[in-house]
Design an enzyme around this catalytic site. Structure first.
Site, PDB file in Angstrom:
ATOM      1  CG  HIS B  84      36.432  77.695  98.728  1.00 14.11           C
ATOM      2  ND1 HIS B  84      36.080  78.996  98.488  1.00 14.11           N
ATOM      3  CD2 HIS B  84      37.351  77.741  99.725  1.00 14.11           C
ATOM      4  CE1 HIS B  84      36.749  79.793  99.313  1.00 14.11           C
ATOM      5  NE2 HIS B  84      37.538  79.059 100.075  1.00 14.11           N
ATOM      6  CG  ASP B 113      52.098  93.729  73.841  1.00 15.72           C
ATOM      7  OD1 ASP B 113      51.986  92.844  74.703  1.00 15.72           O
ATOM      8  OD2 ASP B 113      51.128  94.165  73.192  1.00 15.72           O
ATOM      9  CD1 TRP B 149      43.457  72.768  98.993  1.00 12.47           C
ATOM     10  CD2 TRP B 149      44.742  72.971  97.173  1.00 12.47           C
ATOM     11  NE1 TRP B 149      44.694  73.212  99.391  1.00 12.47           N
ATOM     12  CE2 TRP B 149      45.496  73.349  98.303  1.00 12.47           C
ATOM     13  CE3 TRP B 149      45.345  73.029  95.918  1.00 12.47           C
ATOM     14  CZ2 TRP B 149      46.818  73.771  98.219  1.00 12.47           C
ATOM     15  CZ3 TRP B 149      46.677  73.447  95.840  1.00 12.47           C
ATOM     16  CH2 TRP B 149      47.395  73.808  96.983  1.00 12.47           C
ATOM     17  CB  SER B 177      46.892  78.592  81.416  1.00 13.48           C
ATOM     18  OG  SER B 177      46.775  79.938  81.773  1.00 13.48           O
ATOM     19  CB  SER B 178      50.467  78.514  85.339  1.00 17.69           C
ATOM     20  OG  SER B 178      49.231  78.602  85.911  1.00 17.69           O
ATOM     21  CD  GLU B 263      50.277  77.233  93.300  1.00 18.00           C
ATOM     22  OE1 GLU B 263      51.092  77.079  92.374  1.00 18.00           O
ATOM     23  OE2 GLU B 263      49.258  77.937  93.200  1.00 18.00           O
ATOM     24  CE1 TYR B 265      56.946  81.361 101.377  1.00 19.92           C
ATOM     25  CE2 TYR B 265      57.302  79.090 100.768  1.00 19.92           C
ATOM     26  CZ  TYR B 265      57.210  80.067 101.729  1.00 19.92           C
ATOM     27  OH  TYR B 265      57.375  79.742 103.038  1.00 19.92           O
ATOM     28  CB  SER B 276      57.943  96.528  97.468  1.00 15.22           C
ATOM     29  OG  SER B 276      58.108  95.448  98.340  1.00 15.22           O
ATOM     30  CG  HIS B 310      56.352  72.757 106.322  1.00 19.95           C
ATOM     31  ND1 HIS B 310      57.068  73.895 106.115  1.00 19.95           N
ATOM     32  CD2 HIS B 310      55.289  72.858 105.511  1.00 19.95           C
ATOM     33  CE1 HIS B 310      56.461  74.657 105.220  1.00 19.95           C
ATOM     34  NE2 HIS B 310      55.368  74.046 104.844  1.00 19.95           N
ATOM     35  CG  HIS B 311      52.586  71.092 103.579  1.00 20.78           C
ATOM     36  ND1 HIS B 311      51.596  72.034 103.656  1.00 20.78           N
ATOM     37  CD2 HIS B 311      53.645  71.718 103.016  1.00 20.78           C
ATOM     38  CE1 HIS B 311      52.033  73.175 103.148  1.00 20.78           C
ATOM     39  NE2 HIS B 311      53.271  73.019 102.758  1.00 20.78           N
ATOM     40  CB  THR B 336      59.156  86.256 105.703  1.00 15.28           C
ATOM     41  OG1 THR B 336      59.397  85.086 104.934  1.00 15.28           O
ATOM     42  CG2 THR B 336      57.764  86.750 105.413  1.00 15.28           C
ATOM     43  CE  LYS B 339      60.500  89.750  99.967  1.00 17.94           C
ATOM     44  NZ  LYS B 339      60.518  90.971  99.183  1.00 17.94           N
ATOM     45  NE  ARG B 458      42.180  71.731 106.028  1.00 22.44           N
ATOM     46  CZ  ARG B 458      43.178  71.801 105.126  1.00 22.44           C
ATOM     47  NH1 ARG B 458      44.387  71.417 105.451  1.00 22.44           N
ATOM     48  NH2 ARG B 458      42.967  72.265 103.924  1.00 22.44           N
TER      49      ARG B 458
END
Lengths: 185, 533
Positions: B84, B113, B149, B177-178, B263, B265, B276, B310-311, B336, B339, B458
């Site tokens: 998931h 293009d 993940w 691809s990315s 990632e 962000y 915006s 921080h993770h 942030t 914004k 979790r």
């Protein structure tokens, strides 16, 4: 598309692809960088992997450090592995000898590797081992038992905030791994 | 609708001024190098993946409806949480943004293009293969990836299923691809802007995507590196993360989150660009603080490289390092906040109407901010020890990713659908979709905060009895949110097949070059570049 634009496209593409390749390399460069940083900053609780030499220093009799010993065995390793004593009081600068007891409960020749870690991590740099079984791999024949020696001293420079050092060993089974050295049986 | 311009001179703009249209048949889609076709492919692919990953979330919520094990085995449950996450991150959100970039960036900067159309075809067409490989591993003996993940070592090395190599290759392909997509975006924006389209005239969606593309080029290769290390640790006896061989499992987390934090962000900066565009259009005022928006986006991108640990507050880092990462993380709240306040200031005294895109945009601002606040709570090191690995974290990142990133993608779809299809979508159905989504998403995710604070961990298939009632509410919200997305599918199909004819510029306050061309956008647009004043 003009010739000029085609050329600047090409330069930019090369630059961006090179950055991507460079960042792939950087990912791998993080591996040695991590070790260097942990070493230089004395973080992560890693102790040195070679023997240090003991210079007789003044033993700080006024200060007592509690040293605790822990041992863990990974679940795929049919050994028992325990410290001779679980805890001891030492003075900084004092040379201490102790040992861990390992016995192979299986009917097979097995090679283990004990990995040390010191907690709190900032204390690791002050925990000096002049002799440790963990500098080598540990091999035991079927049902054999061995005393694994450890000689260490605590650096008198140990910060005052630390009064207890915990030395923990985790024993891994590396018999089938590629990195087994030729250990004398 | 009071806001739609019904100027007939624009509305019946001739649609036959392009020289040739799209080729016919299936091979059109396989061989296409047209940015609009590829954008469409990306968006449909992303939507299919959204439903696939959503179906897995339904399995998770059904299992958690009651305590005890009812429907699936724990190992399968773990595969569901893992896949998931992987599908929603790499299959739904990121391709949706790339699809929007393909459709919109050339039209917004006045280019015919993308700069590298053939590479564009490749970057899309390798994606279905990546996800087929990933999904097929679920049906193999031993099952698919079940380590979360984030694939922490040693879960992904020592204890992972035999199919892990397929997971690794799938991630490699997604990464390639990315990266190709990102290179294409950068080259397009740098070299293909219409004359007069200076940097500080770029629409913010283009700006945010340019910065996102740089983040992608910087961190996707690091992800490729870390999965490669997992591969060699598992199959080729290296020991990057194996302490027995001199490695360190904690190092995995450092390398992973060095990728992982930028990632997150990558998954939100393009949203900022979308919001915006939409907020000024429906407030009928220019965006407040354009330049500060650009600088704020760039600051967020730079700071994103300084906060990864921080993770990892509970891994036993020195206090100094914990404080450093705590303060850096809190610093991100500043750009942030700039914004969020700019969007609110844009709406201030505007003459606002609430069509579906604006509804989603307003919900984005409110709900993303809630997610941002719980992020600040998580950043507080001592408090994090309580929140770590609980449902509080799950609530936090679903607020920023579902009611943040996904809502902005929905807003974008409603906003630009008239341009893409040439028809207005059904406003009634759109509102049904919005209200069903916004209510159910809060029923789904808000109670998770309380579950987390009460200590529910979790990634577990079973839980203590005291969490039963709240989990039931959460699951009902989950089913409702899942079903609500079928309304969106209906809206899109209905809009493609017909509906009120859309004028070139269906929104009164909309700004930008994409509204100067016909609706639907001709197959080839801006073959002669427009002059931007």
């Amino acid at each position: 598309m003009t010739e000029l634009k085609r050329k600047s496209n090409k330069q930019l593409i090369i630059l961006l692809f090179a950055s991507a390749v460079g960042m792939f390399g950087f990912g791998f460069a993080l591996v040695p960088l991590y070790d260097v940083l942990c070493d230089a900053l004395g973080i992560n609780g890693k102790t040195q992997s070679t023997a240090s030499t003991y210079q007789p220093v003044t033993i700080d009799k006024n200060r007592t450090i509690t040293v605790e010993f822990l041992s863990q065995v990974q679940s795929d390793m049919p050994w028992t592995f325990t410290p001779q004593v679980n805890t001891m009081q030492v003075h900084p600068g004092e040379l201490i000898r102790t040992h861990f007891v390992a016995s192979n409960l299986s009917a097979n020749y097995l090679v283990g590797q004990a990995i040390p870690s010191v907690s709190p991590g900032q204390g690791a740099a002050y925990f000096n081992k002049t002799e440790c079984f963990c500098f080598n791999q540990q091999a035991l024949k079927a049902n054999a038992q061995a005393d694994l020696p450890l000689i260490f001293f605590v650096d008198p420079e140990l910060p005052d905030s630390i009064s207890t050092l915990t030395l923990s060993y985790t024993l891994f089974n590396i018999t089938d791994k590629g990195y087994v050295e030729n250990v004398a049986e | 609708m009071s806001t739609m311009t019904q100027d007939p001179s624009i509305a019946q703009n001739d649609h036959d001024d392009h020289h040739h249209g799209a080729p016919k048949g299936l091979m059109r889609w396989v061989l296409t190098t047209n940015h609009k076709d590829i954008g469409t492919l990306y968006l449909w692919f992303s939507f299919i993946m959204f439903l696939t990953g959503g179906a897995m979330a339904m399995v998770i919520r059904a299992e958690l409806f009651q305590p005890g094990l009812q429907l699936v085995e724990p190992n399968f449950f773990n595969q569901m949480t893992t896949v998931h996450g992987l599908i929603m991150v790499f299959g739904a959100v990121m391709p949706a943004f790339t699809g929007l970039a393909n459709w919109l960036i050339p039209m917004m900067i006045g280019a015919p293009d993308m700069a590298l159309p053939r590479m564009n075809n490749w970057s899309f067409w390798i994606l279905p293969f990546a996800f087929s490989i990933l999904l097929s591993s679920l049906f193999m003996e031993g099952g698919g990836p079940n380590f979360g993940w984030t694939f922490y070592a040693p879960l992904s090395t020592t204890y992972s299923p035999d199919s892990t190599a397929l997971f690794v290759f799938a991630v490699h392909i997604m990464g390639i691809s990315s990266i190709m997509g990102a290179i294409n975006v950068v080259v397009t924006i740098v070299n293909m802007r219409a004359p007069g389209m200076t940097w500080m005239k770029l629409p913010l969606f283009v700006w945010t995507w340019l910065i996102t593309a740089f983040l992608l080029i910087a961190v996707m290769p690091v992800l490729a590196g870390v999965v490669t290390m997992v591969l060699t640790d598992k199959y080729f006896a290296t020991s990057f993360f194996d302490a027995a061989g001199g490695g360190d499992p904690v190092m995995f987390q450092h390398i992973f989150w060095f990728f992982g934090h930028p990632e997150v962000y990558i998954m939100i900066l393009p949203s900022f660009g979308i919001i915006s565009a939409i907020v000024p259009a429906f407030s009928r005022k220019p965006l407040f603080g354009y330049a500060s928006m650009v600088y704020a986006t760039a600051s967020i991108a730079i700071l994103s490289f300084l906060v990864w640990a921080h993770h990892m507050f509970t891994t036993g880092m020195p206090v100094f390092a914990e404080l450093f990462f705590m303060y850096c993380t809190m610093l991100i709240a500043v750009p942030t906040g700039v914004k969020v306040f700019n969007w609110v200031a844009t709406m201030w005294r505007g003459s606002i109407t609430f069509e579906t895109p604006m509804l989603f945009a307003v919900a984005f601002i409110i709900l993303f901010t809630i997610g941002g606040f719980s992020g600040l709570m998580l950043a507080i090191t001592p408090a994090d020890f309580q929140y770590h690995d609980t449902y509080f974290v799950v609530a936090h990142f679903h607020y920023v990713l579902v009611s943040g990133a996904i809502f902005s993608i929905m807003a974008a779809a409603y906003y630009w659908l008239p341009k893409w299809t040439g028809h207005m979508y059904s406003e009634t159905l759109g509102r049904w979709h919005f209200w069903c989504s916004v209510i159910s998403v809060n029923v789904l995710f808000f109670p998770m905060h309380f579950l987390g604070l009460a200590g529910m961990p979790r990634r577990i298939p079973d839980y203590a009895i005291q969490f039963a009632d709240v989990n039931q509410i959460v699951s009902i919200g989950g089913f409702a949110f899942g079903l609500s997305q079928l309304i969106f599918l209906a809206v899109v199909i209905k809009c493609i097949r017909g509906g009120e004819k859309a004028p070139d510029k269906p929104w009164e306050g909309a700004e930008g070059l994409e509204w100067t061309i016909a609706s639907p956008a001709p197959y080839h647009s801006f073959t002669t570049p427009p002059e931007v004043k």
